[in-house]
Motif scaffolding. Structure first.
Motif, PDB file in Angstrom:
ATOM      1  N   ARG A  17       0.826  -1.217   0.000  1.00  0.00           N
ATOM      2  CA  ARG A  17       0.000   0.000   0.000  1.00  0.00           C
ATOM      3  C   ARG A  17       0.857   1.263   0.000  1.00  0.00           C
ATOM      4  N   MET A  18       1.988   1.194   0.710  1.00  0.00           N
ATOM      5  CA  MET A  18       2.823   2.383   0.840  1.00  0.00           C
ATOM      6  C   MET A  18       3.960   2.411  -0.163  1.00  0.00           C
ATOM      7  N   SER A  19       4.041   1.369  -0.986  1.00  0.00           N
ATOM      8  CA  SER A  19       5.068   1.279  -2.040  1.00  0.00           C
ATOM      9  C   SER A  19       6.477   1.426  -1.483  1.00  0.00           C
ATOM     10  N   VAL A  20       6.753   0.682  -0.410  1.00  0.00           N
ATOM     11  CA  VAL A  20       8.098   0.677   0.174  1.00  0.00           C
ATOM     12  C   VAL A  20       8.526  -0.773   0.386  1.00  0.00           C
ATOM     13  N   SER A  21       9.827  -0.965   0.500  1.00  0.00           N
ATOM     14  CA  SER A  21      10.337  -2.312   0.739  1.00  0.00           C
ATOM     15  C   SER A  21      10.037  -2.728   2.181  1.00  0.00           C
ATOM     16  N   ARG A  22      10.050  -4.016   2.421  1.00  0.00           N
ATOM     17  CA  ARG A  22       9.797  -4.505   3.780  1.00  0.00           C
ATOM     18  C   ARG A  22      10.865  -4.050   4.763  1.00  0.00           C
ATOM     19  N   PRO A  23      12.153  -4.039   4.358  1.00  0.00           N
ATOM     20  CA  PRO A  23      13.163  -3.539   5.308  1.00  0.00           C
ATOM     21  C   PRO A  23      12.898  -2.094   5.724  1.00  0.00           C
ATOM     22  N   SER A  24      12.512  -1.232   4.769  1.00  0.00           N
ATOM     23  CA  SER A  24      12.213   0.170   5.098  1.00  0.00           C
ATOM     24  C   SER A  24      11.003   0.248   6.019  1.00  0.00           C
ATOM     25  N   LEU A  25       9.994  -0.586   5.733  1.00  0.00           N
ATOM     26  CA  LEU A  25       8.791  -0.597   6.576  1.00  0.00           C
ATOM     27  C   LEU A  25       9.136  -1.051   7.990  1.00  0.00           C
ATOM     28  N   ARG A  26       9.931  -2.130   8.109  1.00  0.00           N
ATOM     29  CA  ARG A  26      10.298  -2.636   9.430  1.00  0.00           C
ATOM     30  C   ARG A  26      11.061  -1.584  10.228  1.00  0.00           C
ATOM     31  N   GLU A  27      11.947  -0.856   9.553  1.00  0.00           N
ATOM     32  CA  GLU A  27      12.711   0.193  10.220  1.00  0.00           C
ATOM     33  C   GLU A  27      11.777   1.279  10.765  1.00  0.00           C
ATOM     34  N   ALA A  28      10.774   1.645   9.962  1.00  0.00           N
ATOM     35  CA  ALA A  28       9.822   2.680  10.386  1.00  0.00           C
ATOM     36  C   ALA A  28       8.968   2.192  11.551  1.00  0.00           C
ATOM     37  N   LEU A  29       8.469   0.958  11.462  1.00  0.00           N
ATOM     38  CA  LEU A  29       7.621   0.417  12.533  1.00  0.00           C
ATOM     39  C   LEU A  29       8.407   0.284  13.835  1.00  0.00           C
ATOM     40  N   SER A  30       9.669  -0.104  13.706  1.00  0.00           N
ATOM     41  CA  SER A  30      10.519  -0.230  14.888  1.00  0.00           C
ATOM     42  C   SER A  30      10.697   1.126  15.577  1.00  0.00           C
ATOM     43  N   GLU A  31      10.916   2.162  14.768  1.00  0.00           N
ATOM     44  CA  GLU A  31      11.086   3.506  15.334  1.00  0.00           C
ATOM     45  C   GLU A  31       9.810   3.962  16.042  1.00  0.00           C
ATOM     46  N   LEU A  32       8.668   3.687  15.428  1.00  0.00           N
ATOM     47  CA  LEU A  32       7.395   4.106  16.015  1.00  0.00           C
ATOM     48  C   LEU A  32       7.097   3.332  17.301  1.00  0.00           C
ATOM     49  N   GLN A  33       7.548   2.079  17.359  1.00  0.00           N
ATOM     50  CA  GLN A  33       7.373   1.302  18.593  1.00  0.00           C
ATOM     51  C   GLN A  33       8.275   1.841  19.698  1.00  0.00           C
ATOM     52  N   GLU A  34       9.487   2.188  19.344  1.00  0.00           N
ATOM     53  CA  GLU A  34      10.419   2.742  20.330  1.00  0.00           C
ATOM     54  C   GLU A  34       9.884   4.047  20.915  1.00  0.00           C
ATOM     55  N   ARG A  35       9.143   4.797  20.106  1.00  0.00           N
ATOM     56  CA  ARG A  35       8.590   6.069  20.557  1.00  0.00           C
ATOM     57  C   ARG A  35       7.238   5.909  21.239  1.00  0.00           C
ATOM     58  N   GLY A  36       6.745   4.683  21.334  1.00  0.00           N
ATOM     59  CA  GLY A  36       5.506   4.439  22.070  1.00  0.00           C
ATOM     60  C   GLY A  36       4.234   4.693  21.298  1.00  0.00           C
ATOM     61  N   LEU A  37       4.325   4.872  19.981  1.00  0.00           N
ATOM     62  CA  LEU A  37       3.123   5.110  19.183  1.00  0.00           C
ATOM     63  C   LEU A  37       2.499   3.813  18.674  1.00  0.00           C
ATOM     64  N   LEU A  38       3.322   2.794  18.508  1.00  0.00           N
ATOM     65  CA  LEU A  38       2.840   1.480  18.097  1.00  0.00           C
ATOM     66  C   LEU A  38       3.279   0.442  19.118  1.00  0.00           C
ATOM     67  N   ALA A  39       2.569  -0.668  19.138  1.00  0.00           N
ATOM     68  CA  ALA A  39       2.924  -1.768  20.050  1.00  0.00           C
ATOM     69  C   ALA A  39       2.770  -3.081  19.303  1.00  0.00           C
ATOM     70  N   SER A  40       3.720  -3.983  19.514  1.00  0.00           N
ATOM     71  CA  SER A  40       3.685  -5.287  18.858  1.00  0.00           C
ATOM     72  C   SER A  40       3.165  -6.337  19.831  1.00  0.00           C
ATOM     73  N   LYS A  41       2.247  -7.163  19.352  1.00  0.00           N
ATOM     74  CA  LYS A  41       1.716  -8.261  20.166  1.00  0.00           C
ATOM     75  C   LYS A  41       2.125  -9.571  19.514  1.00  0.00           C
ATOM     76  N   ALA A  42       2.807 -10.394  20.269  1.00  0.00           N
ATOM     77  CA  ALA A  42       3.344 -11.644  19.734  1.00  0.00           C
ATOM     78  C   ALA A  42       2.253 -12.466  19.062  1.00  0.00           C
ATOM     79  N   GLY A  43       2.495 -12.789  17.795  1.00  0.00           N
ATOM     80  CA  GLY A  43       1.563 -13.624  17.055  1.00  0.00           C
ATOM     81  C   GLY A  43       0.294 -12.923  16.623  1.00  0.00           C
ATOM     82  N   ALA A  44       0.137 -11.639  16.956  1.00  0.00           N
ATOM     83  CA  ALA A  44      -1.105 -10.937  16.640  1.00  0.00           C
ATOM     84  C   ALA A  44      -0.900  -9.742  15.725  1.00  0.00           C
TER      85      ALA A  44
END
Length: 255
Positions: free
Chosen positions: A43-70
């Motif tokens: 949807r965002m026309s980006v590679s998975r590595p770039s997406l993972r880097e962005a999601l990781s940054e947003l999680q570190e900043r407390g805006l996103l949260a990862s739930k194991a297996g969910a």
């Protein structure tokens, strides 16, 4: 010289800014699950590595949260505007309930006025769509659905006012209302005459907004919340009267 070469922005930064904006504008809501990594990268026309880097940054900043297996979810960025001890006080003192309604009357009156002026055509379509759902729930006589849609209707007006601070503050306040901290909204929707009046109030609010009439929209919201306040006051009086009625009945049994 203080100038440096301009480099192309990293794709991950663009992803971060886009998701930040969606959270800030209230489009992505607390607890909402993001699409899968594959779908999101497409949807965002980006590679998975770039997406993972962005999601990781947003999680570190407390805006996103990862739930194991969910998957990855929007974090509970709203939290509570009040300490738990104060929330408990709110739930046990009537003056807090009526001050809450007064606060809503002021804020939502302003929001309706702004929405009538500033809302886009799409904003108004959203408000109208929720009102139509309210009409359908009213026909089915489902108090729980009507109470839920009532909150959605009022929040859609706040969203359409396009004031980010107001949006997040009122979302936090509505979470307390949904949890029954201030009062049980389904009580009002169980009474036929009250249900009919509430639906008519929402119809008038919606009409004023669709007509882009700021003064009428504000007045309609204020009239609605005045009615809610009076209905709640009558209900609380009825509850107190019932306590004494029960005592009289018990006393008659002893005579």
């Amino acid at each position: 010289m203080p100038f440096e070469p301009v480099s192309q922005e990293k794709l991950s930064h663009g992803v971060v800014r886009q998701i930040e904006g969606l959270i800030l504008r209230g489009i992505l809501r607390p607890g909402e699950r993001l699409p899968s990594e594959r779908e999101l990268s497409e949807r965002m026309s980006v590679s998975r590595p770039s997406l993972r880097e962005a999601l990781s940054e947003l999680q570190e900043r407390g805006l996103l949260a990862s739930k194991a297996g969910a998957g990855v979810y929007v974090a509970d960025v709203l939290g509570s505007a009040f300490a738990p001890a104060l929330v408990t006080l709110f739930s046990t003192h009537d003056e807090a309930v009526f001050d809450y309604i007064s606060f809503r009357r002021d804020m939502e009156g302003l929001a309706a006025e702004r929405a009538a002026r500033l809302a886009s055509d799409t904003d108004l379509q959203v408000i109208n769509a929720i009102f139509e759902k309210m009409e359908a729930a009213h026909q089915k006589r489902n108090p729980a659905d009507e109470a839920h849609l009532d909150a959605d209707f009022h929040l859609s007006i706040i969203e359409a006012s396009h004031n980010i601070i107001m949006l997040h503050m009122m979302r936090s306040m509505y979470e307390l209302l949904r949890e029954g901290v201030f009062y049980n909204r389904t009580i009002m929707f169980k009474q036929r005459m009250t249900r009919d009046a509430l639906l008519e109030h929402h119809r008038i609010i919606n009409t004023a907004l669709q007509n882009r009439d700021p003064a009428a929209a504000r007045k309609a919201v204020e009239t609605h919340l005045n009615f809610v306040e009076a209905s709640l006051s009558d209900h609380k009086k009825s509850e107190r009267n019932e306590v004494f009625a029960q005592k009289r009945l018990e006393h008659e049994g002893w005579r």
